[in-house]
Design an enzyme around this catalytic site. Structure first.
Site, PDB file in Angstrom:
ATOM      1  N   GLY A  15       0.835  -1.209   0.000  1.00 21.11           N
ATOM      2  CA  GLY A  15       0.000   0.000   0.000  1.00 21.11           C
ATOM      3  C   GLY A  15       0.863   1.250   0.000  1.00 21.11           C
ATOM      4  N   ARG A  76       0.753  -4.680  -5.090  1.00 18.12           N
ATOM      5  CA  ARG A  76       0.869  -5.867  -4.238  1.00 18.12           C
ATOM      6  C   ARG A  76       1.061  -7.026  -5.209  1.00 18.12           C
ATOM      7  NH1 ARG A  76      -0.665  -3.950   0.727  1.00 18.12           N
ATOM      8  NH2 ARG A  76      -2.418  -2.507   0.875  1.00 18.12           N
ATOM      9  N   SER A  77       2.287  -7.498  -5.332  1.00 21.49           N
ATOM     10  CA  SER A  77       2.612  -8.459  -6.388  1.00 21.49           C
ATOM     11  C   SER A  77       2.340  -9.907  -5.986  1.00 21.49           C
ATOM     12  CB  SER A  77       4.088  -8.314  -6.784  1.00 21.49           C
ATOM     13  OG  SER A  77       4.437  -9.312  -7.715  1.00 21.49           O
ATOM     14  N   GLY A 108       4.505  -7.203   3.768  1.00 25.56           N
ATOM     15  CA  GLY A 108       4.549  -8.049   2.567  1.00 25.56           C
ATOM     16  C   GLY A 108       5.811  -7.771   1.767  1.00 25.56           C
ATOM     17  N   THR A 130       4.565   2.522   5.443  1.00 27.90           N
ATOM     18  CA  THR A 130       3.186   2.042   5.601  1.00 27.90           C
ATOM     19  C   THR A 130       2.485   2.906   6.635  1.00 27.90           C
ATOM     20  OG1 THR A 130       1.797   0.282   6.527  1.00 27.90           O
ATOM     21  CG2 THR A 130       4.105   0.232   7.171  1.00 27.90           C
ATOM     22  N   ILE A 131       1.232   3.200   6.390  1.00 28.41           N
ATOM     23  CA  ILE A 131       0.512   4.028   7.363  1.00 28.41           C
ATOM     24  C   ILE A 131       0.236   3.267   8.658  1.00 28.41           C
ATOM     25  CG2 ILE A 131      -0.582   5.452   5.592  1.00 28.41           C
ATOM     26  CD1 ILE A 131      -3.249   3.919   6.281  1.00 28.41           C
ATOM     27  N   ASP A 132       0.390   1.924   8.628  1.00 28.77           N
ATOM     28  CA  ASP A 132      -0.078   1.104   9.748  1.00 28.77           C
ATOM     29  C   ASP A 132       0.776   1.196  11.018  1.00 28.77           C
ATOM     30  OD1 ASP A 132      -2.045   0.289   8.029  1.00 28.77           O
ATOM     31  OD2 ASP A 132      -1.125  -1.640   7.560  1.00 28.77           O
ATOM     32  N   MET A 174      -8.070   2.773   9.541  1.00 28.25           N
ATOM     33  CA  MET A 174      -7.278   1.665   8.991  1.00 28.25           C
ATOM     34  C   MET A 174      -6.241   1.171   9.999  1.00 28.25           C
ATOM     35  SD  MET A 174      -6.539   2.407   5.007  1.00 28.25           S
ATOM     36  CE  MET A 174      -7.691   1.835   3.758  1.00 28.25           C
ATOM     37  N   GLU A 227      -9.787  -1.063  12.174  1.00 27.95           N
ATOM     38  CA  GLU A 227     -10.427  -1.995  11.225  1.00 27.95           C
ATOM     39  C   GLU A 227     -10.149  -3.453  11.587  1.00 27.95           C
ATOM     40  OE1 GLU A 227      -8.984  -1.686   7.206  1.00 27.95           O
ATOM     41  OE2 GLU A 227      -6.894  -1.828   7.818  1.00 27.95           O
TER      42      GLU A 227
HETATM   43  O1  F6P Z   1      -1.319  -1.467   4.857  1.00 28.46           O
HETATM   44  C1  F6P Z   1      -1.943  -0.250   4.588  1.00 28.46           C
HETATM   45  C2  F6P Z   1      -3.424  -0.426   4.465  1.00 28.46           C
HETATM   46  O2  F6P Z   1      -3.987   0.832   4.166  1.00 28.46           O
HETATM   47  C3  F6P Z   1      -4.120  -1.072   5.663  1.00 28.46           C
HETATM   48  O3  F6P Z   1      -4.334  -0.169   6.709  1.00 28.46           O
HETATM   49  C4  F6P Z   1      -5.382  -1.594   5.023  1.00 28.46           C
HETATM   50  O4  F6P Z   1      -5.878  -2.689   5.748  1.00 28.46           O
HETATM   51  C5  F6P Z   1      -4.909  -2.010   3.664  1.00 28.46           C
HETATM   52  O5  F6P Z   1      -3.714  -1.302   3.390  1.00 28.46           O
HETATM   53  C6  F6P Z   1      -5.874  -1.764   2.543  1.00 28.46           C
HETATM   54  O6  F6P Z   1      -5.310  -2.274   1.371  1.00 28.46           O
HETATM   55  P1  F6P Z   1      -5.838  -1.962  -0.088  1.00 28.46           P
HETATM   56  O7  F6P Z   1      -5.526  -0.532  -0.403  1.00 28.46           O
HETATM   57  O8  F6P Z   1      -5.080  -2.904  -0.953  1.00 28.46           O
HETATM   58  O9  F6P Z   1      -7.313  -2.185  -0.045  1.00 28.46           O
END
Ligand code: F6P
Length: 327
Positions: A15, A76-77, A108, A130-132, A174, A227
């Protein structure tokens, strides 16, 4: 200095996160400073498989650090998870004479990097984008600060309408399996409750908090839900409360991908600059199969294995404080 590294590739994977561009810029310019040839790989590992590689010089990364998203694009490969895909990626690396790869991304991305380094011996350097904020070995990840600022802005806006209508809002943020975004956005947004995966939601406890609000004649409320909350999604928790608490009109708001976009905050830009710079220096010093993070305000290198597998603990003190302040 590691004598063998002359050509490096840089890619973003997974992401996107605000601040990735500042990291790319730092990699390119630090590389130029050390007379390296830096190559941008487009669309993450997919681009590596498909040979989408281009030389990038200092001027090419002018005017990007304030922009959200990533100029290199990301993906995301699924193919990189296969041996065949990784073999094609290795062939691209050989064709462009790349000696090492800087991979900006999250879990990932680093899982793929670790396997790839083991299989083909190409030095891999991770940069946590990553924002997480879910990676062990760095206090914060690139994009987290921007994401929580965006979430807080959204919560502020919801507060206005919740207050006007006397409503109870459940706001989903998220973070995948991690509650960092919920915790920080909840505290910053002055939420009455924060539900995160690291702490199983006790339904009775939640109901008690809400009953107290009713008793105090608090007419509106904001509950932030990660989430990845394990005891039910934001919608499920809201539905349960709706059934058991007639005093409030319950609403659900999902902030979603808004949290991934927008100009990076100054903190994210500085963090990304330090990590991009540290990534190139680290490779030249001989580090590989590691993630370049910032811990206690110092640039540190953590094995990819640990960055992915060791659990980043949620700050319990912050959680306790949030509960006290929500009363
Ligand atoms: O890993 C970043 C993130 O935004 C998570 O917070 C979220 O669960 C996921 O990616 C969403 O992924 P996608 O943009 O592929 O739907």
């Amino acid at each position: 200095m590691g004598k063998d590294i002359k050509h490096i590739g840089v890619l973003c994977s997974g992401g996107d996160a605000p601040g990735m561009n500042a990291a790319i810029r730092a990699v390119v310019r630090t590389g130029a400073h050390f007379d390296l040839h830096v190559h941008g790989v487009y669309r993450g590992y997919d681009g590596l498989i498909d040979g989408e590689v281009q030389r990038v010089e200092s001027r090419d990364v002018a005017n990007i650090m304030h922009k959200g998203g990533t100029v290199l694009k990301t993906a995301r490969s699924a193919r990189f998870r296969t041996k065949e895909g990784r073999k094609s990626a290795y062939e691209t690396i050989m064709a462009h004479d790349l000696d090492a790869i800087v991979a900006i991304g999250g879990n990932g991305t680093f899982t793929g990097a670790k396997i790839f380094e083991k299989e083909f011996g190409i030095p891999m350097m991770g940069v946590p984008g990553t924002i997480d904020n879910d990676l062990y070995g760095t206090d914060f990840t690139i994009g987290f600060d921007t994401a929580i600022n965006t979430a807080v802005e959204a919560i502020d806006r919801i507060r206005d309408t919740a207050d006007s209508h006397n409503r109870l809002f459940f706001i989903e943020v998220m973070g995948r399996h991690n509650g960092s975004i919920a915790l920080y956005a909840g505290i910053g947004g002055g939420a009455g409750g924060i539900l995160i995966p690291e702490r199983a939601t006790d339904v009775d406890e939640l109901m008690a908090v809400l009953q107290k609000m009713v008793k105090r004649k608090k007419l509106f409320g904001l509950i932030v839900v990660a989430e990845g909350n394990e005891n039910g999604s934001c919608q499920e928790v809201a539905d349960m409360v709706k059934k058991n608490l007639i005093e409030y009109e319950v609403k659900v708001a999902v902030i979603g991908h808004l949290q991934r976009g927008g100009a990076p905050t100054a903190l994210d830009r500085v963090l990304a600059a330090r990590m991009g710079h540290g990534a190139v220096k680290g490779l030249l010093e001989g580090h590989s199969n590691v993630m370049c993070g910032v811990h206690n305000n110092l640039v540190v290198y953590t094995p990819l294995e640990d960055a992915i597998n060791k659990k980043k603990k949620i700050d319990k003190d912050l959680m306790e404080m949030a509960e006290i302040l929500a009363i």
